[in-house]
Scaffold this active site. Structure first.
Site, mmCIF file in Angstrom:
data_model
loop_
_atom_site.group_PDB
_atom_site.id
_atom_site.type_symbol
_atom_site.label_atom_id
_atom_site.label_comp_id
_atom_site.label_asym_id
_atom_site.label_seq_id
_atom_site.Cartn_x
_atom_site.Cartn_y
_atom_site.Cartn_z
ATOM 1 N N ASP A 155 0.665 5.251 1.835
ATOM 2 C CA ASP A 155 -0.055 5.884 2.937
ATOM 3 C C ASP A 155 -0.824 7.104 2.411
ATOM 4 O O ASP A 155 -0.313 7.855 1.586
ATOM 5 C CB ASP A 155 0.927 6.312 4.042
ATOM 6 C CG ASP A 155 1.567 5.102 4.732
ATOM 7 O OD1 ASP A 155 1.068 3.975 4.546
ATOM 8 O OD2 ASP A 155 2.563 5.292 5.455
ATOM 9 N N HIS B 17 0.843 -1.198 0.000
ATOM 10 C CA HIS B 17 0.000 0.000 0.000
ATOM 11 C C HIS B 17 0.880 1.251 0.000
ATOM 12 O O HIS B 17 2.074 1.161 0.263
ATOM 13 C CB HIS B 17 -0.888 0.026 1.264
ATOM 14 C CG HIS B 17 -0.088 0.180 2.527
ATOM 15 N ND1 HIS B 17 0.569 -0.875 3.113
ATOM 16 C CD2 HIS B 17 0.201 1.262 3.297
ATOM 17 C CE1 HIS B 17 1.205 -0.450 4.193
ATOM 18 N NE2 HIS B 17 1.006 0.848 4.324
ATOM 19 N N ARG C 220 6.283 -9.359 15.571
ATOM 20 C CA ARG C 220 6.888 -8.038 15.348
ATOM 21 C C ARG C 220 5.911 -6.955 15.802
ATOM 22 O O ARG C 220 4.689 -7.122 15.672
ATOM 23 C CB ARG C 220 7.180 -7.879 13.855
ATOM 24 C CG ARG C 220 7.647 -6.503 13.436
ATOM 25 C CD ARG C 220 7.999 -6.517 11.942
ATOM 26 N NE ARG C 220 8.567 -5.256 11.516
ATOM 27 C CZ ARG C 220 7.864 -4.246 11.018
ATOM 28 N NH1 ARG C 220 6.560 -4.342 10.875
ATOM 29 N NH2 ARG C 220 8.460 -3.124 10.666
HETATM 30 O O1 LIG Z 1 4.762 -1.920 10.442
HETATM 31 C C1 LIG Z 1 5.367 -1.432 9.493
HETATM 32 O O2 LIG Z 1 6.584 -1.594 9.312
HETATM 33 C C2 LIG Z 1 4.657 -0.608 8.453
HETATM 34 C C3 LIG Z 1 3.289 -0.132 8.861
HETATM 35 C C4 LIG Z 1 2.621 0.627 7.770
HETATM 36 O O3 LIG Z 1 3.064 0.695 6.662
HETATM 37 C C5 LIG Z 1 1.340 1.308 8.065
HETATM 38 O O4 LIG Z 1 0.799 1.146 9.181
HETATM 39 O O5 LIG Z 1 0.854 2.034 7.161
HETATM 40 FE FE LIG Z 2 2.139 2.255 5.490
#
Ligand SMILES: O=C(O)CCC(=O)C(=O)O
Ligand SMILES: [Fe+2]
Length: 323
Positions: free
Chosen positions: A204, A202, A268
């Site tokens: 953001d 995705h 994680r």
């Molecule tokens: O957890 C991650 O490394 C990325 C999280 C992410 O891309 C998001 O929450 O939009």
């Molecule tokens: Fe993200």
């Protein structure tokens, strides 16, 4: 009582379907990359202008960079990590019953193929709420981190705006706690041998995102048509450009596709801060430029993204807003 969401049983059918092989996700075996590392301490020295130039260059070339000497105390980052573990370690039933679908997500409710499946759970924390949607996590820790990340995000956004020759105060004025939010992510260990997505690819939908991640790794970004893993750096935060900055900068800064790959060995955790403007903020490039994108409000953008996800199962994003 299990704390992890029932991902395996929920997606069993999807995962065993021969029409849906989960070994073709293009999970990369490429070399980990060291993103540009920007030392923010330089902003307080005679080299401040070089530092700002490096930030703008990284946003244009990579859409991603790391920052060190960022001013977030390491003990606060440790505290947030242990609060986050406590929060996600609650029994799943409690998490799913207590929180609304708007504040707690697990898996991918609408997934019809393994390509849409995210092996993760997350809490959404709008910063405009005077109360958190849950009591189990120390509110002061969240607020302390949100305040510092918000300041850091404004600082970086201001520098990036200034380098475009635009009014640096504009973004600060538009991006307030009214619309900014944080997300606490947990990626449980995934027993499927061919790794699944922890979070589907995705971009953001904000101006920029600051990410606090642990040392497990799994974040990958698209560069030169390949997925490149980002090597965790214990001293750094990861910053990435979102769609709004790409549009506002007329394509100068890049909102780069990224994803998280799950691990069969480790769980994680990460925390993301999203810098968003008020809903009626108009996103448009400078009048002197030939615009790549038509002007749109943040409200319109968000609505379109939500509609696309609902109707076609994924976000289309800026491609819908070409001039
Ligand atoms: O957890 C991650 O490394 C990325 C999280 C992410 O891309 C998001 O929450 O939009
Ligand atoms: Fe993200």
């Amino acid at each position: 009582m299990d704390s992890n969401p029932p991902l395996m049983s929920t997606y069993k059918k999807l995962l065993s379907s021969p029409l849906n092989p989960c070994n073709d996700l293009g999970v990369c075996s490429g070399e980990e990359c060291q993103l540009p590392v920007i030392d923010l301490e330089l902003l307080n020295t005679e080299n401040a202008e070089f530092c700002k130039t490096d930030i703008a260059a990284a946003a244009a070339d990579w859409g991603f960079f790391q920052v060190v000497n960022h001013g977030i105390p390491s003990d606060l980052l440790d505290r947030i990590q242990s609060e986050q573990v406590k929060l996600f370690q609650q029994p799943f039933d409690k998490k799913s019953l207590e929180f609304s679908a708007n504040s707690y997500r697990w898996g991918s409710p609408a997934a019809t193929s393994v390509h849409q499946l995210s092996w993760s759970e997350a809490y959404h924390i709008p910063l405009n709420q005077s109360h958190l949607p849950f009591k189990q996590i120390a509110r002061e820790t969240i607020e302390e981190l949100a305040a510092l990340l918000s300041r850091l995000a404004s600082l970086l956004a201001g520098i990036l705006a200034e380098r475009l020759g635009r009014n640096a105060a504009y973004l600060e004025e538009k991006c307030t706690n009214e619309t900014c939010y944080m997300r606490l992510n947990h990626y449980p260990q995934c027993p499927i041998p061919s790794n699944l997505f922890g979070l589907v690819p995705h971009t953001d939908s904000d101006f920029l995102t600051i990410l606090v991640q642990d040392q497990v790794g799994g974040l990958e970004l698209m560069k030169f048509g390949k997925w490149i893993p980002v090597k965790p750096n214990p001293d750094a935060l990861v910053v990435n450009i979102g769609d709004l900055f790409q549009a506002w900068s007329n394509g100068v800064y890049k909102s780069v596709e990224h994803r998280v790959v799950s691990s069969p060995h480790h769980e994680r955790y990460s925390v993301a801060f999203f810098l968003c403007p008020s809903y009626d903020t108009i996103i448009q490039s400078q009048e002197t430029e030939t615009p790549i994108y038509r002007r749109f409000s943040f409200r319109e953008y968000r609505q379109q993204v939500q509609e696309d996800v609902k109707l076609i199962g994924h976000k289309v994003g800026l491609a819908r807003f070409l001039a």
